[in-house]
Design an enzyme around this catalytic site. Structure first.
Site, short mmCIF file in Angstrom:
data_model
loop_
_atom_site.label_atom_id
_atom_site.label_comp_id
_atom_site.label_asym_id
_atom_site.label_seq_id
_atom_site.Cartn_x
_atom_site.Cartn_y
_atom_site.Cartn_z
N HIS A 207 9.44 -11.13 -32.22
CA HIS A 207 8.03 -11.32 -31.88
C HIS A 207 7.18 -10.84 -33.05
CE1 HIS A 207 9.05 -11.27 -27.33
NE2 HIS A 207 8.94 -12.51 -27.77
N GLU A 210 5.00 -7.43 -33.45
CA GLU A 210 5.64 -6.14 -33.21
C GLU A 210 6.13 -5.53 -34.53
OE1 GLU A 210 8.52 -7.04 -30.15
OE2 GLU A 210 6.97 -7.85 -28.83
N ARG A 262 2.22 -13.83 -31.61
CA ARG A 262 3.51 -13.43 -31.02
C ARG A 262 4.65 -14.39 -31.33
NH1 ARG A 262 5.69 -11.05 -25.98
NH2 ARG A 262 7.09 -12.53 -24.94
N HIS A 331 12.36 -4.34 -30.14
CA HIS A 331 11.04 -4.87 -29.81
C HIS A 331 10.06 -3.72 -29.69
CE1 HIS A 331 12.10 -9.11 -28.36
NE2 HIS A 331 13.28 -8.57 -28.60
N GLU A 407 12.86 -1.35 -26.51
CA GLU A 407 11.41 -1.42 -26.72
C GLU A 407 10.97 -0.08 -27.31
OE1 GLU A 407 9.45 -3.95 -26.19
OE2 GLU A 407 10.53 -5.30 -24.83
#
Length: 444
Positions: A207, A210, A262, A331, A407
Site C-alpha cells: 500500500h 504506508e 493507497r 503494513h 500492522e
C-alpha cells in the site's frame, strides 16, 4: 455518489498536468488525461502539482454507538476509513466535509475525538530531511539510507545494489518483474550459504501511503546483512527473500503528487486508476472486504492477479517456495500481528493454534524491546474481513507454514503520517518479530 458523477463530467472538459516518475526515480512532468475526484478526494495544488490536504482531519468515533450512521456515511463515499478495531474507527474527513460530518455526528449525539487536526500540517512535518547531513552520510557510507528519514525508491534500490556489490557472496539482487508503469520490483536474497537452508519471505510497501513499511523492511535488510553476527542463531540456517516495495509506482506517486494514495497506478479505468494490490491475490478473491467499484480504495481489480505487481510477486514466490516456511508482509497502521484467514470471520487454517502461539511470542518480543503492545489474531475478528490478501494466499496456495501480516505503528495518533523519527524504534520492534518467527522456521 451523485457528486462524484458531476465531478466526472466536469473533468471531461479539463486537462490536468500530473507528476510521474521514471523507474530510476527521476521526477518528470507529463500531460495525461484527467482523473475524477471522489467525494473524499483532497484538492490539487496547481503550483507544484502536489495534492493539498489542508484542513482535512482524522477523527475517532466509537463503533458501537455509531454503527448505523457510520455505515451510511461510508457508503456515500464522502469520507474514508483509516483504521478500525473492536471499539473505535478512525475516519479521514476531507476539508470540504469536516463541518457537515461533525454536525451530523453531533445531531445524532455521537461523540468523537480529533486525532489529526490538520492532515497537511502532519504531512509537512513527518519527513523533515537535513540534506547536508544526508549527503555527508552518503559520501561516507556509499549509499543514502540512514533510517532518519523516508527515502525515495531510487535510494532504496541504490541501497540494495550497494549491498550486492559489498557482500557479493552473501547477497543477490534482482527484479521479480515490472510494475504497471514499468518500474522494476526489486528483491534481495540474503543467503545463509547453507544448501539445505529454509526460506523466509518478507515484503513491504504493497500500500503506497504506508511509508513506515518500506523503511522498516530496509532496516531489517540492513540488520540481516550488515549486522549479521547478531543473528548467528538462525542466520546460518535461513535464506531471506525480501521485496521492500511491492508497489513502486504508488510509492513514488505518494512522494511526487498525492501523499495518501493507497493503490497501484494501473490505468485500467479512465477516471479512477489503481487497484488495491492487497485485494488482488488469487485466494478467495472478490469476497468480503473488497469492492468492484473502481473509485473505492478497496477496489479488487478485474480478476485475481489482474495486476502485474501481484502476478510477478506470486510467480516468484511459487518458483522459490520449496522449503519456504516463513512469510511476513508489513503494513501500517494499528499495531497488530494478523493471522490468516482474513477473508471470513469463521475461517481458520488447520494449524491456526501453532501460528497464534508464535504470533503471541512475537508480540511479547516486541513488548520487551519497546513496551509497545501488538494485538494478535485473525484479521476478520480483530479488524474486518478482507479477501484477496497476500497472507491468505501465502498460507492457502503457497502452503507457507508461518504466514503473517504485521500492522506497524501507530494506533491512530499519526496514522499514515508517522513522523520519521519513529522509523528506527518501529523497525526494531519489527526485527524482534522477525527473529521470533525465524526461530520457529528454524525448528520447523
Amino acid at each position: 455518489m451523485g457528486g462524484t458523477r458531476w465531478l466526472m463530467m466536469l473533468c471531461l472538459t479539463a486537462s490536468v498536468a500530473l507528476t510521474s516518475a521514471r523507474p530510476d526515480g527521476d521526477v518528470v512532468k507529463a500531460e495525461v488525461e484527467p482523473e475524477a475526484e471522489s467525494e473524499a478526494s483532497p484538492t490539487q495544488d496547481k503550483e507544484d502539482d502536489k495534492v493539498s490536504y489542508q484542513g482535512a482531519q482524522v477523527i475517532q468515533i466509537d463503533t458501537q454507538t455509531a454503527k448505523d450512521v457510520l455505515d451510511s456515511i461510508l457508503e456515500k463515499g464522502e469520507i474514508e476509513e483509516w483504521g478500525r478495531n473492536k471499539t473505535h474507527v478512525d475516519l479521514y474527513l476531507p476539508s470540504k466535509s469536516t463541518g457537515s460530518i461533525k454536525s451530523l455526528l453531533m445531531s445524532k449525539n455521537i461523540s468523537y475525538s480529533v486525532m489529526i487536526e490538520d492532515v497537511q500540517r502532519a504531512i509537512d512535518v513527518e519527513n523533515v530531511v537535513e540534506t547536508e547531513a544526508e549527503d555527508e552520510f552518503a559520501g561516507r557510507k556509499g549509499h543514502k539510507m540512514n533510517w532518519k528519514s523516508y527515502h525515495s525508491l531510487s535510494d532504496i534500490y541504490g541501497y540494495l545494489d550497494y549491498l550486492a556489490d559489498t557482500y557479493p557472496s552473501q547477497v543477490k539482487v534482482g527484479s521479480v518483474g515490472k510494475s504497471a508503469e514499468g518500474r522494476p520490483i526489486k528483491y534481495i536474497v540474503i543467503s545463509s550459504g547453507n544448501p539445505g537452508a529454509k526460506r523466509f519471505w518478507i515484503d513491504g510497501g504493497i500500500h503506497a501511503r504506508e511509508w513506515i513499511s518500506p523503511a522498516t523492511v530496509t532496516y531489517i535488510i540492513s540488520e540481516l546483512v550488515e549486522n549479521r553476527d547478531s543473528y548467528k542463531d538462525f542466520a546460518s540456517d535461513i535464506d531471506f527473500y525480501v521485496v521492500p516495495v511491492i508497489n513502486p509506482d504508488g510509492y513514488e506517486y505518494t512522494r511526487s503528487s498525492q501523499r495518501l494514495w493507497r493503490k497501484n497506478r494501473s490505468k485500467g479505468n479512465y477516471f479512477c486508476p489503481g487497484v488495491d494490490l492487497n485485494r488482488n491475490w488469487g485466494y478467495n478473491w472478490g469476497g468480503l472486504g473488497t469492492s468492484n467499484e473502481n473509485c473505492r480504495e478497496i477496489y479488487r481489480g478485474t480478476g485475481p492477479f489482474s495486476e502485474p505487481e501481484t502476478r510477478a510477486v506470486s510467480n516468484f514466490i511459487l518458483q522459490n517456495k520449496d522449503n519456504m516456511k516463513g512469510f511476513i508482509t508489513f503494513h501500517s497502521y494499528g499495531q497488530y500481528i494478523l493471522l490468516p484467514y482474513g477473508h471470513n470471520y469463521n475461517s481458520y487454517p488447520p494449524d491456526f493454534k501453532e501460528m497464534e502461539r508464535i504470533g503471541r511470542k512475537a508480540a511479547l518480543a516486541i513488548k520487551s524491546v519497546s513496551g509497545a503492545t501488538y494485538q494478535v489474531g485473525n484479521s476478520a475478528k480483530l479488524l474486518y474481513p478482507a479477501s484477496g490478501g497476500s497472507d491468505d494466499w501465502a498460507k492457502g496456495i503457497a502452503g507457507i507454514k508461518y504466514a503473517y501480516t504485521i500492522e506497524l505503528r501507530d494506533q491512530g495518533t499519526y496514522g499514515f503520517t508517522l513522523p520519521a523519527h519513529y522509523i528506527i524504534p518501529t523497525a526494531q520492534e519489527a526485527m524482534a518479530a522477525v527473529k521470533t518467527v525465524a526461530r520457529a522456521v528454524q525448528e520447523s
